[in-house]
Design a protein around this motif. Structure first.
Motif, PDB file in Angstrom:
ATOM      1  N   UNK A  47       0.784  -1.336   0.048  1.00 22.98           N
ATOM      2  CA  UNK A  47      -0.029  -0.097  -0.171  1.00 22.98           C
ATOM      3  C   UNK A  47       0.988   1.268  -0.112  1.00 22.98           C
ATOM      4  N   UNK A  48       1.800   1.201   0.845  1.00 25.76           N
ATOM      5  CA  UNK A  48       2.949   2.229   1.013  1.00 25.76           C
ATOM      6  C   UNK A  48       3.551   2.482  -0.316  1.00 25.76           C
ATOM      7  N   UNK A  49       3.907   1.555  -1.034  1.00 23.31           N
ATOM      8  CA  UNK A  49       4.682   1.762  -2.329  1.00 23.31           C
ATOM      9  C   UNK A  49       3.631   2.366  -3.183  1.00 23.31           C
TER      10      UNK A  49
ATOM     11  N   UNK B 250       1.060   4.286  -2.743  1.00 25.09           N
ATOM     12  CA  UNK B 250       0.878   5.516  -2.443  1.00 25.09           C
ATOM     13  C   UNK B 250       2.253   6.519  -2.911  1.00 25.09           C
ATOM     14  N   UNK B 251       3.453   5.897  -2.598  1.00 26.40           N
ATOM     15  CA  UNK B 251       4.663   6.835  -2.991  1.00 26.40           C
ATOM     16  C   UNK B 251       4.640   6.907  -4.392  1.00 26.40           C
ATOM     17  N   UNK B 252       4.233   5.717  -5.145  1.00 31.94           N
ATOM     18  CA  UNK B 252       4.344   6.061  -6.783  1.00 31.94           C
ATOM     19  C   UNK B 252       3.382   6.818  -7.231  1.00 31.94           C
ATOM     20  N   UNK B 253       2.167   6.805  -6.576  1.00 28.90           N
ATOM     21  CA  UNK B 253       0.905   7.974  -7.062  1.00 28.90           C
ATOM     22  C   UNK B 253       1.593   9.511  -6.883  1.00 28.90           C
ATOM     23  N   UNK B 254       2.216   9.727  -5.643  1.00 29.40           N
ATOM     24  CA  UNK B 254       2.658  11.187  -5.502  1.00 29.40           C
ATOM     25  C   UNK B 254       4.045  11.263  -6.536  1.00 29.40           C
ATOM     26  N   UNK B 255       4.783  10.314  -6.602  1.00 33.11           N
ATOM     27  CA  UNK B 255       5.770  10.370  -7.562  1.00 33.11           C
ATOM     28  C   UNK B 255       5.391  11.053  -8.954  1.00 33.11           C
TER      29      UNK B 255
END
Ligand code: CO8
Length: 259
Positions: free
Chosen positions: A223-225, A227-232
């Motif tokens: 889930x965290x990865x 989320x990170x990718x979405x913000x990236x």
């Protein structure tokens, strides 16, 4: 209205704001008014485009010695429930800009919890961190059992929470609770320096990166990865991404605007 228990400084040129908890006669004990003022101040600074990072300090003797025991002593469980003091903490937790705690002297109970709610902690060598609530018949209530455990692990957190023992700045550094220890004369300067270092980055990237790091605390790795990718990806919609990468290619310093 001017806050009674805070002093707020803003350095427009460096985009760094500084909030000082100012209730020295009670070692900055966090009464309801102080916390409400802090919530309002952070909300205003979070919305101010001139501000890119915020330093939160107390004074040399105390960052904050905890929730105000005088105010809590006579309360019933229902009073506490109705007062709902944690709604201010929940609002403070939503601050999007980076918060750097500059801690000298006591950071105890709610004071330790407030420092841990910040994103980084710079401490003077006199700083003492502790969750002494157990000594007054209660337990941490503003995140201490959770954030401390995540920061320094079960064994050390359990000892601090169950015995109320304080740890020194050096112990806190070794345990991973804080970022730096400085001589007492320099802790604030060092915290401001760290804030300035962050404040020259793209404010959008900083906010989204902070959000993604915090996501690591309450999500699975997958889930965290995600989320990170979405913000990236999202940051590629910003002018700062174009400017940052172009400046690198042109071998010059970027000028970030937060757009
Ligand atoms: N609340 C209210 N007043 C306080 C507090 C406090 N937490 N801490 C210190 N003070 C006051 C003292 O009563 C004293 O006032 P006065 O001069 O009028 O008597 C003044 O500050 C100076 O304190 P001392 O004379 O005690 O100073 P010392 O240097 O002798 O001792 C200590 C310093 C060790 C820090 C000592 O003051 C102490 O033990 N303080 C209490 C620490 C504590 O137990 N903190 C946890 C509180 S509970 C809590 O934080 C729950 C958090 C969850 C909810 C969060 C919501 C905000």
């Amino acid at each position: 209205m001017q806050p009674e228990f805070l002093i707020i400084h803003q350095q427009v040129a460096t985009h760094v704001a500084h909030i000082q908890l100012n209730r020295p006669e009670a070692l900055n004990a966090l009464n309801l008014q102080l916390m409400s003022e802090l919530k309002d101040a952070l909300k205003a600074l979070d919305a101010d485009p001139q501000v890119r990072a915020v330093v939160l300090s107390g004074n040399e003797k105390a960052f904050a010695a905890g929730a105000d025991i005088t105010q809590m002593a006579g309360k019933s469980a229902i009073d506490m429930y109705n007062t709902d003091q944690f709604s201010t903490w929940d609002a403070i937790k939503k601050t999007k800009k980076p918060l750097i705690a500059a801690v000298s002297g006591f950071a105890l109970g709610g004071g330790c919890e407030l420092a841990m709610l910040c994103d980084m902690i710079v401490a003077s060598e006199t700083a003492r961190f502790g969750q002494p609530e157990i000594k007054i018949g209660v337990m941490p209530g503003a995140g201490g059992t959770q954030r401390l455990t995540r920061a320094i692990g079960k064994a050390r957190a359990m000892e601090m929470v169950l015995t109320g023992r304080f740890i020194t700045a050096e112990e806190a550094l070794a345990a991973g609770l804080i970022n730096r220890v400085t001589p007492v004369a320099l802790y604030l300067e060092e915290a401001v320096k760290l804030a300035k270092e962050v404040a020259v980055m793209s404010p959008l990237a900083v906010k989204m990166a902070k959000e993604a790091v915090l996501k690591a605390f309450d999500s699975s790795l997958e889930e965290g990865l995600h989320f990170e990718r979405r913000n990236f990806y999202l940051l590629f919609a910003s002018e700062d991404q174009k400017e940052g990468m172009q400046a690198f290619l042109e071998k010059r310093a970027p000028a970030f605007k937060g757009e």
